[in-house]
Design a protein around this motif. Structure first.
Motif, PDB file in Angstrom:
ATOM      1  N   VAL A   1      -3.780   1.211  10.366  1.00 54.28           N
ATOM      2  CA  VAL A   1      -3.953   2.158   9.279  1.00 54.28           C
ATOM      3  C   VAL A   1      -2.650   2.201   8.497  1.00 54.28           C
ATOM      4  CG1 VAL A   1      -4.518   4.513   8.620  1.00 54.28           C
ATOM      5  CG2 VAL A   1      -5.436   3.580  10.723  1.00 54.28           C
ATOM      6  N   TYR A   2      -2.754   1.972   7.182  1.00 54.67           N
ATOM      7  CA  TYR A   2      -1.589   2.108   6.323  1.00 54.67           C
ATOM      8  C   TYR A   2      -1.795   3.365   5.505  1.00 54.67           C
ATOM      9  CZ  TYR A   2      -1.103  -2.855   7.376  1.00 54.67           C
ATOM     10  OH  TYR A   2      -1.003  -4.048   8.010  1.00 54.67           O
ATOM     11  N   SER A   3      -0.716   4.109   5.293  1.00 56.04           N
ATOM     12  CA  SER A   3      -0.891   5.311   4.498  1.00 56.04           C
ATOM     13  C   SER A   3       0.326   5.563   3.635  1.00 56.04           C
ATOM     14  CB  SER A   3      -1.147   6.509   5.403  1.00 56.04           C
ATOM     15  OG  SER A   3      -0.019   6.708   6.214  1.00 56.04           O
TER      16      SER A   3
ATOM     17  N   THR B   1      -4.182   4.829  -1.233  1.00 54.58           N
ATOM     18  CA  THR B   1      -3.319   5.735  -0.476  1.00 54.58           C
ATOM     19  C   THR B   1      -3.514   5.566   1.027  1.00 54.58           C
ATOM     20  OG1 THR B   1      -5.001   7.413  -0.781  1.00 54.58           O
ATOM     21  CG2 THR B   1      -3.098   7.526  -2.219  1.00 54.58           C
TER      22      THR B   1
ATOM     23  N   THR C   1     -10.783   1.625   2.114  1.00 50.21           N
ATOM     24  CA  THR C   1      -9.575   1.894   1.342  1.00 50.21           C
ATOM     25  C   THR C   1      -9.802   3.151   0.526  1.00 50.21           C
ATOM     26  OG1 THR C   1      -9.186  -0.476   1.180  1.00 50.21           O
ATOM     27  CG2 THR C   1      -7.944   0.931  -0.301  1.00 50.21           C
TER      28      THR C   1
ATOM     29  N   ILE D   1      -5.296   2.766   3.787  1.00 48.02           N
ATOM     30  CA  ILE D   1      -6.047   1.542   4.048  1.00 48.02           C
ATOM     31  C   ILE D   1      -6.285   1.465   5.545  1.00 48.02           C
ATOM     32  CG2 ILE D   1      -6.084  -0.970   3.865  1.00 48.02           C
ATOM     33  CD1 ILE D   1      -3.977  -0.712   1.643  1.00 48.02           C
TER      34      ILE D   1
ATOM     35  N   GLU E   1      -7.910  -0.929   8.413  1.00 47.16           N
ATOM     36  CA  GLU E   1      -8.321  -2.308   8.546  1.00 47.16           C
ATOM     37  C   GLU E   1      -8.855  -2.547   9.950  1.00 47.16           C
ATOM     38  OE1 GLU E   1      -5.160  -5.067   8.610  1.00 47.16           O
ATOM     39  OE2 GLU E   1      -6.388  -6.745   7.961  1.00 47.16           O
TER      40      GLU E   1
END
Lengths: 274, 326
Positions: free
Chosen positions: A112-114, A27, A77, A29, A31
């Motif tokens: 940041v991926y969400s 949900t 993650t 990530i 990096e």
């Protein structure tokens, strides 16, 4: 972090704490995340209008800027259904990291991926203090994107959950008359009324009383069950133990350890000399 | 699953975790070979806090329209909630302002000279000007603090940030409508009775609202980056007020009193504040005829509104992802 990963990889999951049985769905990530604050040469405070002019005139362009490297190269993650605690001494970058995950602070480098829109709930996230609690509930709900009908349906639940009516009719008083604990409780109740994909809580539980802490911990577990991910910043190791199964330990902006709660807390307690 | 069972499960993890059997990271899977970006793409994750496209932004804003309205109304009532007279200040503040300007400029400095239709029109002329200019002035001044004074809200909840400056200009519109009640009473008292020309006020206000919203958006972005603007802007606004002829007839003052060159007079008359004020005076005061308006006044009114309104919106949207920084 590397340590934690090595020990866990390959171990078939015997327990499924709070995590749905489906495959691991990430949900959030992060990096190699770096966050830098820029602070303008300590020229703070609101003086008179002439003082402000004076400052603008005297400030050399580009001069006096201090950079504060608050988060350095953090990667992790988070998976659906996890409750993750963030620990570390004051000023270690916990709140900054949360703000970056929420998309409120732009990253210097890294990404940041969400999933969906992460929501941050902090103690200083003041609502409108001149308005009554009632109005704040409605406004907060509308701001979160709930419809009027939805708010109407959940209004009583929010107020009951906050428990601020226990001591009399406080909901119709302006929020500035609330104690800090009451205000924090109401804010938490408003934010918790909605189902968030990713919910981040910054020390919010520390302000409420014992009874409310219990209730909010239960609510956090519920939110987690609704397939969200919960981040919790706290200096209270007990509340981390009670709510989280995974802990990220930050120190001076760097991720020191990432692993199961008990493992990390043990190291952390050794570090803090408790 | 009951809460109790969750709790026991959690505590079990705590017990077992020191044996290294916890499961906070996934077992090996094909996902391990993916980079973060690929993994994010696979599970439909998006970059946190990325700015939406302009169309998407407008759509989001529209879906929060109830919030914008509720917020502006709430702010309006909160404004005087600590004063004993409460909401009475909504009308008392502009009225007191007009009284001060009447005393200083009307009586002491002789600003009544050259009022269209003679000196007895000065009060309606002045009050209309003060109210209309205040509409723009407070939109700008509050716009500067739109983000910084609501930083708590910005950091706690996700909504298109443009909702804040937009609700500020709507709040000022509601404030102006209160002032209009006072204005109508004053107009009646000075023998200006309702005519069809009063309806001109509606499109004029519409254009001004568009202009003010744009200004609030521009100031909100600049104010969030440079808080010092909150201190500087009162000076700018006061200068603007004096240059727009709020308390004296601009044309007369510049041409006859100051002997200013023609181009300067044109510039002063075409500035948006003067355009909107003169349109309102044209609407409400019989003796304020079209001769006192600058040429192409409606083009100017709408042009300023569209230019600043749309330009301000795009300008604000460009920094959408950075407002939480504070």
């Amino acid at each position: 972090m590397a340590v934690a990963e090595e020990t866990e990889r390959g171990e078939p999951a015997a327990e499924t704490a709070g995590r749905p049985a489906e495959p691991w769905v990430p949900t959030v990530i992060a990096e190699d995340l770096d966050i830098v604050y820029r602070v303008y040469g300590g020229s703070k405070g609101k003086g008179s209008a002439t003082a402000a002019l004076n400052r603008i005139v005297r400030r050399k362009p580009g001069g006096g800027v201090r950079e504060i490297h608050a988060v350095k190269g953090v990667s992790f993650t988070a998976y659906r259904g996890q409750a993750i605690g963030l620990i570390g001494s004051n000023g270690s970058g916990k709140s900054t990291l949360l703000k970056a995950i929420a998309g409120l602070l732009p990253a210097e480098s890294g990404k940041v991926y969400s999933d969906g829109q992460p929501s941050l709930l902090g103690v200083n996230a003041a609502m409108m203090s001149d308005l009554t609690g009632e109005r704040n509930v409605i406004l907060g709900g509308l701001a979160m994107g709930m419809s009027r009908e939805e708010i109407q349906a959940r209004y009583q639940g929010i107020v009951d959950f906050s428990g601020i009516q226990d001591k009399g009719d406080f909901i119709t008083l302006p929020m500035r008359t609330y104690s800090s604990g009451m205000a924090a409780r109401l804010r938490f109740s408003i934010a918790a009324a909605k189902q968030h994909d990713v919910l981040m809580i910054d020390e919010a539980l520390a302000t409420g009383d014992k009874k409310f802490q219990k209730r909010s911990e239960a609510r956090i577990r519920e939110l987690r069950k609704e397939a969200g991910t919960v981040f919790l910043v706290s200096h209270n190791n007990k509340s981390i133990r009670d709510t989280c199964e995974r802990v990220l330990w930050l120190e001076k902006g760097k991720l020191v350890q990432d692993g199961p709660t008990e493992e990390v807390l043990k190291e952390y307690e050794k570090f803090t000399g408790k | 699953m009951t809460l109790r069972s969750v709790r026991t499960r959690v505590s079990k993890v705590s017990e077992t975790s020191h044996q290294g059997a916890a499961d906070v990271t996934p077992p090996p899977s094909p996902d391990d070979r993916l980079s973060s970006a690929e993994l994010a793409a696979k599970y439909g994750l998006s970059v946190s806090g990325a700015r939406p496209s302009l169309v998407e932004y407008v759509r989001q804003l529209w879906s929060r329209r109830h919030f914008i309205l509720a917020f502006s109304r709430a702010k309006l009532t909160a404004q005087y909630s600590q004063a004993k007279l409460g909401q009475l200040w909504q009308v008392a503040t502009p009225l007191l302002n007009a009284a001060v300007y009447f005393f200083i400029f009307g009586i002491l400095l002789g600003g009544r000279k050259g009022t269209p239709g003679g000196q007895e029109n000065y009060i309606p002329f002045l009050v209309t000007g003060v109210f209309v200019f205040t509409f723009t002035q407070t939109s700008v001044l509050n716009g500067v603090r739109a983000i910084s004074s609501n930083l708590g809200l910005v950091r706690a909840l996700h909504f298109p940030r443009a909702a804040l400056p937009i609700s500020i200009s709507l709040q000022q519109l509601q404030q102006l409508l209160y002032s209009m009640i006072v204005l109508v009473v004053i107009l009646l008292g000075f023998g200006q009775f309702p005519t069809w020309s009063w309806l001109i006020a509606v499109p004029a206000l519409g254009c001004q609202l568009l202009f003010n919203t744009g200004m609030a958006l521009i100031m909100a972005r600049m104010g969030s980056k440079t808080p010092d603007l909150a201190q500087l802007m009162p000076f700018v606004m006061r200068t603007w007020m004096y240059a727009s002829g709020v308390m004296f007839p601009l044309d007369y003052m510049l041409r006859v009193r100051a002997g200013a060159p023609e181009w300067l007079i044109s510039v002063a008359q075409c500035n948006p504040a003067a355009v909107y004020m003169d349109l309102m005076r044209y609407a409400f005061i019989d003796d304020f005829t079209g001769a006192y308006l600058p040429p192409h006044v409606w083009v100017l009114a709408l042009g300023w509104g569209l230019l600043v309104g749309i330009g301000g919106f795009v300008f604000f949207w460009k920094a959408e992802e950075r407002y939480g920084r504070g």
